[in-house]
Design an enzyme around this catalytic site. Structure first.
Site, PDB file in Angstrom:
ATOM      1  N   HIS A   1      63.768 -71.122  -5.991  1.00 60.14           N
ATOM      2  CA  HIS A   1      64.513 -72.278  -5.530  1.00 60.14           C
ATOM      3  C   HIS A   1      63.539 -73.446  -5.370  1.00 60.14           C
ATOM      4  O   HIS A   1      62.366 -73.338  -5.739  1.00 60.14           O
ATOM      5  CB  HIS A   1      65.232 -71.933  -4.213  1.00 60.14           C
ATOM      6  CG  HIS A   1      66.258 -72.934  -3.794  1.00 60.14           C
ATOM      7  ND1 HIS A   1      67.156 -73.493  -4.662  1.00 60.14           N
ATOM      8  CD2 HIS A   1      66.527 -73.489  -2.573  1.00 60.14           C
ATOM      9  CE1 HIS A   1      67.940 -74.341  -4.006  1.00 60.14           C
ATOM     10  NE2 HIS A   1      67.563 -74.358  -2.738  1.00 60.14           N
TER      11      HIS A   1
ATOM     12  N   HIS B   1      65.721 -74.691   4.268  1.00 62.32           N
ATOM     13  CA  HIS B   1      66.657 -75.772   4.018  1.00 62.32           C
ATOM     14  C   HIS B   1      67.701 -75.764   5.134  1.00 62.32           C
ATOM     15  O   HIS B   1      68.113 -74.698   5.608  1.00 62.32           O
ATOM     16  CB  HIS B   1      67.327 -75.627   2.649  1.00 62.32           C
ATOM     17  CG  HIS B   1      66.497 -76.177   1.520  1.00 62.32           C
ATOM     18  ND1 HIS B   1      66.772 -75.937   0.191  1.00 62.32           N
ATOM     19  CD2 HIS B   1      65.391 -76.978   1.535  1.00 62.32           C
ATOM     20  CE1 HIS B   1      65.870 -76.559  -0.567  1.00 62.32           C
ATOM     21  NE2 HIS B   1      65.025 -77.187   0.229  1.00 62.32           N
TER      22      HIS B   1
ATOM     23  N   ASP C   1      70.883 -76.137   5.590  1.00 69.33           N
ATOM     24  CA  ASP C   1      72.159 -75.425   5.599  1.00 69.33           C
ATOM     25  C   ASP C   1      71.990 -73.917   5.763  1.00 69.33           C
ATOM     26  O   ASP C   1      72.977 -73.178   5.815  1.00 69.33           O
ATOM     27  CB  ASP C   1      72.985 -75.742   4.342  1.00 69.33           C
ATOM     28  CG  ASP C   1      72.252 -75.461   3.040  1.00 69.33           C
ATOM     29  OD1 ASP C   1      71.015 -75.464   3.047  1.00 69.33           O
ATOM     30  OD2 ASP C   1      72.930 -75.245   2.014  1.00 69.33           O
ATOM     31  N   HIS C   2      70.740 -73.466   5.886  1.00 75.52           N
ATOM     32  CA  HIS C   2      70.474 -72.051   6.147  1.00 75.52           C
ATOM     33  C   HIS C   2      69.712 -71.862   7.454  1.00 75.52           C
ATOM     34  O   HIS C   2      69.398 -70.735   7.819  1.00 75.52           O
ATOM     35  CB  HIS C   2      69.670 -71.443   4.998  1.00 75.52           C
ATOM     36  CG  HIS C   2      70.400 -71.466   3.693  1.00 75.52           C
ATOM     37  ND1 HIS C   2      70.991 -70.349   3.137  1.00 75.52           N
ATOM     38  CD2 HIS C   2      70.652 -72.492   2.838  1.00 75.52           C
ATOM     39  CE1 HIS C   2      71.574 -70.690   1.991  1.00 75.52           C
ATOM     40  NE2 HIS C   2      71.374 -71.986   1.793  1.00 75.52           N
TER      41      HIS C   2
ATOM     42  N   HIS D   1      78.282 -69.403  -1.256  1.00 77.29           N
ATOM     43  CA  HIS D   1      77.491 -70.629  -1.322  1.00 77.29           C
ATOM     44  C   HIS D   1      78.120 -71.611  -2.301  1.00 77.29           C
ATOM     45  O   HIS D   1      77.452 -72.220  -3.144  1.00 77.29           O
ATOM     46  CB  HIS D   1      76.030 -70.326  -1.708  1.00 77.29           C
ATOM     47  CG  HIS D   1      75.094 -71.446  -1.354  1.00 77.29           C
ATOM     48  ND1 HIS D   1      74.733 -72.424  -2.248  1.00 77.29           N
ATOM     49  CD2 HIS D   1      74.435 -71.738  -0.218  1.00 77.29           C
ATOM     50  CE1 HIS D   1      73.887 -73.267  -1.674  1.00 77.29           C
ATOM     51  NE2 HIS D   1      73.694 -72.865  -0.429  1.00 77.29           N
TER      52      HIS D   1
ATOM     53  N   HIS E   1      65.260 -69.382   3.612  1.00 78.28           N
ATOM     54  CA  HIS E   1      64.377 -70.499   3.283  1.00 78.28           C
ATOM     55  C   HIS E   1      64.621 -71.639   4.263  1.00 78.28           C
ATOM     56  O   HIS E   1      65.591 -71.634   5.025  1.00 78.28           O
ATOM     57  CB  HIS E   1      64.567 -70.943   1.830  1.00 78.28           C
ATOM     58  CG  HIS E   1      65.931 -71.468   1.501  1.00 78.28           C
ATOM     59  ND1 HIS E   1      67.074 -70.692   1.556  1.00 78.28           N
ATOM     60  CD2 HIS E   1      66.354 -72.698   1.082  1.00 78.28           C
ATOM     61  CE1 HIS E   1      68.126 -71.410   1.200  1.00 78.28           C
ATOM     62  NE2 HIS E   1      67.707 -72.633   0.914  1.00 78.28           N
TER      63      HIS E   1
END
Length: 301
Positions: A140, A62, A64-65, A268, A60
């Site tokens: 999410h 975001h 941090d990914h 995570h 996705h």
């Protein structure tokens, strides 16, 4: 099947913890799954060859990914890469990456192929002779997918002594490995099970990144060998998990139990906690086979 954890912590990178990224090696293919900030440094630390990564899967959009992706793409160019690179992720990932390349005038030395995802149903997004990859729709704050990696069944193993004892010509070997019977010149049919050994069972790996507790994934990941499931919080913060659409260690274990997977890996983690053992302890109250991901750890299955 080997899994190398490059990063497995939530939100921001810290001195000793990195955001989500991991490499799955399956049937001699390397797949990079998510690409948080600092991923290329972690690839070097773990001695993973950049040139062997031809497919990147982003769960996705975001940070941090994702924030390590443009740097990784650029470094591939600086190293003189010429091999195609395929990137799978939510719709918008192509625009995001190409805008950065355009404004920095840093076009790649190789071809980039984007496979943008929009479906809310599980779908096959990659397939070759040995591996199939399917999406795992998650819930999410933004459109999110996990990924299911499945080996295709391998060829049967030739029993050389048995084949030679029947004086079977080498021309029939591939047919035998494919599961076929053999008819001798006198009309005798030799069943395949007398000429071969069973191959190693096909393995599977499910990656479930950021998601609220969601039983809809169970039919997709049922009976998987290894499940990586986010466990951002402990059960004491279950309200916060629900509010932010994340999962607790207990909830991850419940999914593992109901999906009848063989092994659960937690990851995570929120950095609000002092250690990881409470995650394992909480999960083991529900599901027995629990491992803790941590940066730099590798698991061989």
């Amino acid at each position: 099947m080997k899994l190398t954890i490059l990063g497995c912590y939530a939100a921001t990178p810290r001195t000793l913890t990195n955001p989500t990224a991991q490499v799955l090696e399956i049937r001699n293919r390397l797949f990079l799954i998510d690409c948080g900030e600092g991923t290329q440094v972690q690839l070097r630390k773990n001695k993973i060859k950049f040139s062997k990564i031809n497919h990147i899967f982003i769960s996705h959009l975001h940070g941090d990914h994702l924030y390590g992706l443009i740097g990784t793409i650029s470094t591939f160019s600086l190293l003189g890469r010429t091999t195609d690179l395929h990137i799978y992720g939510p719709k918008g990932i192509k625009e995001l990456i190409l805008l950065q390349l355009k404004l920095t005038e840093s076009w790649t030395t190789y071809s980039l192929f984007f496979h943008e995802l929009e479906s809310k149903e599980s779908e096959v997004i990659f397939e070759d002779a040995k591996v199939v990859v399917k999406t795992i729709p998650l819930k999410h704050r933004v459109y999110t997918n996990g990924y299911l990696f499945q080996e295709k069944p391998a060829e049967r193993k030739l029993n050389v002594e048995a084949v030679q004892s029947y004086d079977i010509h080498v021309a029939y070997y591939q047919k035998i490995k494919n599961g076929g019977n053999v008819t001798l010149d006198d009309g005798t049919v030799i069943e395949n099970k007398k000429l071969t050994f069973d191959p190693e069972p096909a393995k599977s790996y499910a990656f479930c990144s950021d998601t609220v507790y969601n039983e809809e994934v169970i039919p997709v990941i049922a009976n998987t060998d290894v499940l990586y499931h986010e466990s951002t919080f402990l059960d004491s913060e279950a309200r916060l998990a629900e509010k932010t659409l994340h999962s607790t260690a207990k909830e991850a274990a419940t999914i593992a139990l109901k999906a009848n997977v063989k092994q659960l890996i937690l990851g995570h983690y929120s950095t609000r906690y002092d250690g990881l053992e409470p995650f394992k302890k909480e999960a083991e109250e529900v599901f027995s086979n629990v491992l803790l991901a941590d940066d730099g750890l590798s698991f061989d299955f």
